[in-house]
Scaffold this active site. Sequence first.
Site, mmCIF file in Angstrom:
data_model
loop_
_atom_site.group_PDB
_atom_site.id
_atom_site.type_symbol
_atom_site.label_atom_id
_atom_site.label_comp_id
_atom_site.label_asym_id
_atom_site.label_seq_id
_atom_site.Cartn_x
_atom_site.Cartn_y
_atom_site.Cartn_z
ATOM 1 N N GLU A 187 0.832 -1.204 0.000
ATOM 2 C CA GLU A 187 0.000 0.000 0.000
ATOM 3 C C GLU A 187 0.862 1.248 0.000
ATOM 4 O OE1 GLU A 187 -3.100 0.104 -1.261
ATOM 5 O OE2 GLU A 187 -3.546 -1.369 0.284
ATOM 6 N N ASP A 224 -3.563 0.215 -9.738
ATOM 7 C CA ASP A 224 -4.963 -0.087 -10.014
ATOM 8 C C ASP A 224 -5.166 -0.441 -11.486
ATOM 9 O OD1 ASP A 224 -5.251 0.620 -7.397
ATOM 10 O OD2 ASP A 224 -6.267 2.517 -7.795
ATOM 11 N N SER A 267 -11.171 0.795 -6.114
ATOM 12 C CA SER A 267 -10.664 1.242 -7.405
ATOM 13 C C SER A 267 -11.743 1.480 -8.439
ATOM 14 C CB SER A 267 -9.627 0.244 -7.946
ATOM 15 O OG SER A 267 -8.796 0.866 -8.889
ATOM 16 N N SER A 268 -12.859 2.047 -8.011
ATOM 17 C CA SER A 268 -13.921 2.349 -8.960
ATOM 18 C C SER A 268 -13.498 3.412 -9.964
ATOM 19 C CB SER A 268 -15.180 2.801 -8.218
ATOM 20 O OG SER A 268 -14.923 3.971 -7.454
ATOM 21 N N SER A 269 -12.702 4.386 -9.540
ATOM 22 C CA SER A 269 -12.294 5.452 -10.465
ATOM 23 C C SER A 269 -11.373 4.921 -11.558
ATOM 24 C CB SER A 269 -11.610 6.596 -9.710
ATOM 25 O OG SER A 269 -10.433 6.157 -9.063
ATOM 26 N N SER A 283 -24.627 7.270 -16.099
ATOM 27 C CA SER A 283 -24.279 6.238 -15.129
ATOM 28 C C SER A 283 -25.511 5.835 -14.353
ATOM 29 C CB SER A 283 -23.203 6.748 -14.168
ATOM 30 O OG SER A 283 -23.037 5.856 -13.075
ATOM 31 N N ASP A 320 3.332 2.061 -4.960
ATOM 32 C CA ASP A 320 3.440 2.118 -6.423
ATOM 33 C C ASP A 320 3.958 3.456 -6.917
ATOM 34 O OD1 ASP A 320 1.026 3.315 -5.639
ATOM 35 O OD2 ASP A 320 -0.111 2.537 -7.354
#
Length: 417
Positions: free
Chosen positions: A35, A172, A127-129, A70, A38
Amino acid sequence: MTDAIEQVRQAFSERYGHAPTVVAVAPGRVNLIGEHTDYSGLPVLPIAIERRLFVAAAPREDEAVVRVASEQFETPAEVVRGVANAPVHAPWHRYVSGAVGQMEGIAPGMGADILVAGDLPAASGLSSSAALAVGLLAAMGAAWGEALDREVLVTRAIHADRASGAETGGMDQAAIVYAEAGHALRVDFEPPARRLVALPAGIAFVVANSGVEAPKGGAARDSYNERVVGARIAAAMLADQIGLDLTNPPRLGEIAGVDVVDILVDELPEKISPVEVSRTGAAGLEQLVQLTAARFDHMRKVPVRKLARHILSEAVRVDDAEAALREGDLAAFGKLLNASHESLRADFGCSTPELDALCKAMRAAGALGARLTGAGFGGYALAAVPPEQVEAVIAPAIAATGGPAFEVHASPGLEVV
């Protein structure tokens, strides 16, 4: 999944009056460990999950406008291609604008009608974005007859996600594009590499919501960027101590293997501002403060020593966790999750009381280990669980925060149908 694709095709036709030509299926991700490493060029170990977004699209040849509706949000987005600074009427529109901007030069003059559906929760740390950015780019490319190469897709999705203001890394997008069922994905950034890690029998994963949203906006975004800048400062100051020249921006991954680094970390300042660092000559000011969609306050003092301690130790935990999974040492894997959470709480400062309580409840119910997953500041926690204990862990997790909590499985990455 076939039924879900047909449902989104039908919903698209009802909204726009014609059928979509393509549906991109972009999963969410759960990061098992690694975490906040990256963006420092250090490894991560995520999985894709079966919660996902469906992005249905059809080309428009009459005008270069991309219209996106959406099922999760009320206000549709409309972006005119080639026009900078499109109006933003809802936070999620920033990701749409970022994705459309990354298609510059591809199928000029073309527009698109797009519908986004699915069961991946927003502002949750799953990680929806990034799934939205990947799905939009893949769907637009395919609809316009110019599908993006997957490496290009990952790179452009990273830049699209950063357009929201948070200077995220590349975990992601890589997980969403390259994951495979039954496996974790080890991603390295310096040098770039990926490898699949088969998940052993005897382990299952539960995720549970802390009850606190984790949006990449406002205070959470600022806290995230503060840690990115703090990590850059740590890298620059350590490199200056040992006489190494780093890239722009400086990243801890470039010096993580140097023997003396762990000793020198303890000599870093607790807090310091970017402008103070630039005056020492360790790095230029722009190297430290420049972000994709903003410029960090050069006078703001940011934490440095504890951030570096977490990031460097977390990279080692990724190595150890991969080895534990390959060897089937699930007890060791669980202890690494617990150590990761403690480091994120005590050193990195991105946990919350709700996430701490959630992890404690899941451990007490029989989890092998538990940690926050995603950027933190809210969102979800992850528990590694013996399969027979899944329901026993879900119940107290829901009791701790009100839920939801559910089992997730390592699932395939991006599909375009």
